[in-house]
Scaffold this motif. Structure first.
Motif, short mmCIF file in Angstrom:
data_model
loop_
_atom_site.label_atom_id
_atom_site.label_comp_id
_atom_site.label_asym_id
_atom_site.label_seq_id
_atom_site.Cartn_x
_atom_site.Cartn_y
_atom_site.Cartn_z
N ASP A 325 -1.14 10.24 -6.54
CA ASP A 325 -0.88 10.51 -4.96
C ASP A 325 -0.33 8.99 -4.61
N ILE A 326 0.08 9.01 -3.55
CA ILE A 326 0.80 7.71 -3.10
C ILE A 326 -0.16 7.23 -1.51
N ASN A 327 -0.29 5.70 -1.74
CA ASN A 327 -1.05 5.43 -0.64
C ASN A 327 0.14 4.89 0.39
N GLN A 328 0.40 5.61 1.39
CA GLN A 328 1.45 5.26 2.45
C GLN A 328 1.52 3.83 2.76
N GLU A 329 0.23 3.24 3.33
CA GLU A 329 0.43 1.91 3.71
C GLU A 329 0.13 1.01 2.43
N TYR A 330 0.25 1.38 1.20
CA TYR A 330 -0.19 0.35 -0.03
C TYR A 330 0.68 1.17 -1.24
N ILE A 331 2.33 1.07 -0.84
CA ILE A 331 2.80 2.07 -1.83
C ILE A 331 2.99 1.37 -3.24
N LEU A 332 2.62 -0.02 -3.34
CA LEU A 332 2.65 -0.59 -4.71
C LEU A 332 1.27 -0.16 -5.44
N ARG A 333 0.30 0.38 -4.59
CA ARG A 333 -0.89 0.61 -5.18
C ARG A 333 -1.21 2.24 -5.06
N PRO A 334 -0.67 2.99 -6.01
CA PRO A 334 -0.87 4.54 -6.00
C PRO A 334 -2.30 4.93 -6.52
N VAL A 335 -2.67 6.14 -6.43
CA VAL A 335 -3.78 6.81 -7.04
C VAL A 335 -3.36 7.06 -8.54
N ILE A 336 -4.01 6.62 -9.51
CA ILE A 336 -3.47 6.80 -11.01
C ILE A 336 -4.51 7.79 -11.56
N LYS A 337 -3.92 8.78 -12.33
CA LYS A 337 -4.85 9.82 -13.06
C LYS A 337 -4.78 9.33 -14.49
N ILE A 338 -5.97 8.58 -14.83
CA ILE A 338 -5.98 7.67 -16.19
C ILE A 338 -6.01 8.94 -17.24
N MET A 339 -5.04 8.54 -18.39
CA MET A 339 -5.10 9.38 -19.50
C MET A 339 -5.50 8.79 -20.61
N LYS A 340 -5.44 7.34 -20.80
CA LYS A 340 -5.51 6.60 -22.07
C LYS A 340 -6.22 5.13 -21.87
N GLN A 341 -7.03 4.73 -22.61
CA GLN A 341 -7.53 3.36 -22.51
C GLN A 341 -7.39 3.02 -23.88
N ASN A 342 -7.02 1.50 -23.89
CA ASN A 342 -7.02 0.93 -25.22
C ASN A 342 -6.28 1.72 -26.38
N ASP A 343 -5.25 2.49 -25.98
CA ASP A 343 -4.50 3.40 -26.78
C ASP A 343 -5.25 4.68 -27.22
N MET A 344 -6.39 4.91 -26.63
CA MET A 344 -7.15 6.08 -27.02
C MET A 344 -6.78 6.96 -25.86
N PRO A 348 -9.45 12.61 -18.46
CA PRO A 348 -8.79 12.25 -17.43
C PRO A 348 -9.87 11.85 -16.00
N PHE A 349 -9.57 10.76 -15.13
CA PHE A 349 -10.11 10.40 -14.25
C PHE A 349 -9.34 9.70 -13.31
N LEU A 350 -9.50 9.72 -12.00
CA LEU A 350 -8.60 9.16 -11.10
C LEU A 350 -9.19 7.39 -10.80
N CYS A 351 -8.14 6.74 -10.73
CA CYS A 351 -8.20 5.37 -10.34
C CYS A 351 -7.20 5.08 -9.14
N ASP A 352 -8.00 4.55 -7.92
CA ASP A 352 -7.26 4.34 -6.69
C ASP A 352 -7.00 2.90 -6.53
N LEU A 353 -5.67 2.30 -6.79
CA LEU A 353 -5.15 1.02 -6.82
C LEU A 353 -5.54 0.20 -5.57
N LYS A 354 -5.54 1.14 -4.56
CA LYS A 354 -5.97 0.51 -3.16
C LYS A 354 -7.30 -0.05 -3.09
N ARG A 355 -8.20 0.46 -3.94
CA ARG A 355 -9.56 0.25 -3.81
C ARG A 355 -9.89 -0.78 -5.15
N GLU A 356 -9.01 -0.65 -6.38
CA GLU A 356 -9.25 -1.56 -7.37
C GLU A 356 -8.57 -2.62 -7.41
#
Length: 368
Positions: A325-344, A348-356
């Protein structure tokens, strides 16, 4: 749906948008399943990047104008520009030249009607944003680029609260900004390598030649003509043809200049692949106050989505995910569905870069 280099497309992905040849005919239909056979056919046709639907990106993104209106506009612009090229190549005062001039002005009337339709439709969408990069091949580049510049300029103009009459002139001038290239030798226009200083000097003539053609052979107003003349000027005075600075450059020309460069950067060319939207946005941002009007740049980067939904990105915390998803007021910081961490792979879970606030996007990747 995501934008991906053709060489990175895996077997089994589907085309999310049709590909057209230089005559506007469908080369490969939307929904075509990509195999090695079709991958080679796509590259032979001059496409280096495509939109796909696959297991990572199933959501389609709509264009801000109706597909049939875009196709009509591309066709009308193509016809007019080709007729102007033929007009330039005909002998003076020949009957065919007079007929061409009549056809050109009739075509310009059709384009003006399309412009009014586009502006009237998009004008009501006050929060409109550019999510798509239009895919074009080498043969049709000039025509598709002209229409894209018109649409990009319109979105920027709306973001700057321009009135409809100025928007009509902005879009018309942007559609015709490269009309002068019809007077430049094709061997220079289509050269795959870097232009020599002599060739570049000839290329630079397209601004004045386009302006003079519109002034001498059409009834288009001065605002439209100035865009053709000034779209290569830069606010620091390093542009051409007259090295104008800042507010010496007509405001509509300053808008068209940003739209022109953004679409050129994101377009595939014979000598390079197009930049991803985020890279092009970063270039525009970095050039604000130098090449482009800084206030216009601030508006532009709020209107162009650098990481469209479906883009796979790598984060600074070693995670990889899909833009959800797109944060319209913070377009460089969208909502990301995390699929992989440290190559593993992970659940899936959501990470909202507007808050992180401590996590940033490091880059775009094409496969997990």
């Amino acid at each position: 749906m995501r934008l991906i280099p053709i060489d990175a497309v895996k077997d089994g992905a589907f085309l999310a948008q049709p590909l057209y040849n230089d005559k506007g005919q469908i080369l490969l239909a939307k929904g075509t399943k990509i195999s090695n056979k079709f991958r080679d056919k796509i590259k032979e046709a001059g496409f280096y990047t495509v939109y796909i639907l696959d297991e990572y990106s199933t959501e389609e993104i709509e264009d801000i104008i109706k597909p049939e209106i875009r196709r009509k506009t591309i066709h009308s612009v193509t016809t007019v520009l080709n007729n102007i090229s033929d007009f330039n190549n005909n002998e003076k005062s020949s009957p065919s030249k007079k007929k061409l001039e009549t056809n050109i002005n009739s075509g310009l009337d059709q384009i003006e009607e399309l412009v009014k339709s586009i502006v009237d439709d998009v004008f009501t969408q006050k929060n409109v944003m550019i999510n798509l990069v239009d895919i074009k091949n080498n043969d049709s580049y000039t025509y598709y680029h002209s229409v894209n510049v018109g649409i990009l300029a319109l979105v920027l103009g709306i973001g700057m609260n321009m009135n409809k009459m100025d928007l009509y002139d902005l879009v018309m001038g942007s559609l015709l900004h490269d009309v002068g290239k019809m007077f430049i030798p094709k061997e220079i226009l289509n050269k795959k390598g870097k232009l020599s200083p002599e060739e570049f000097n000839i290329m630079k003539e397209h601004t004045v030649r386009g302006f003079n053609y519109l002034k001498d052979h059409t009834d288009l107003n001065g605002k439209v003509r100035l865009i053709a003349l000034q779209h290569q000027e830069k606010v620091d005075g390093t542009g051409y043809p007259y090295n104008l600075k800042g507010e010496q450059i007509f405001p509509l020309s300053r808008i068209a200049s940003i739209a022109d460069v953004y679409d050129a950067l994101t377009s595939d060319r014979p000598y390079r692949n197009g930049l991803h939207p985020n890279e092009a946005v970063e270039y525009i941002m970095g050039s604000g106050g130098r090449y482009f009007d800084i206030e216009m740049v601030k508006t532009f980067v709020r209107k162009v989505v650098p990481y469209p939904i479906g883009t796979i990105v790598k984060l600074s915390n070693h995670s990889v995910g899909i833009v959800e998803d797109i944060n319209q007021e913070y377009i460089l910081r969208p909502v990301i569905k995390i699929m992989k961490q440290n190559d593993m792979m992970v659940s899936p879970f959501l990470c909202d870069l507007k808050r992180e606030h401590n996590i940033v996007i490091e880059g775009v990747v094409y496969n997990l």
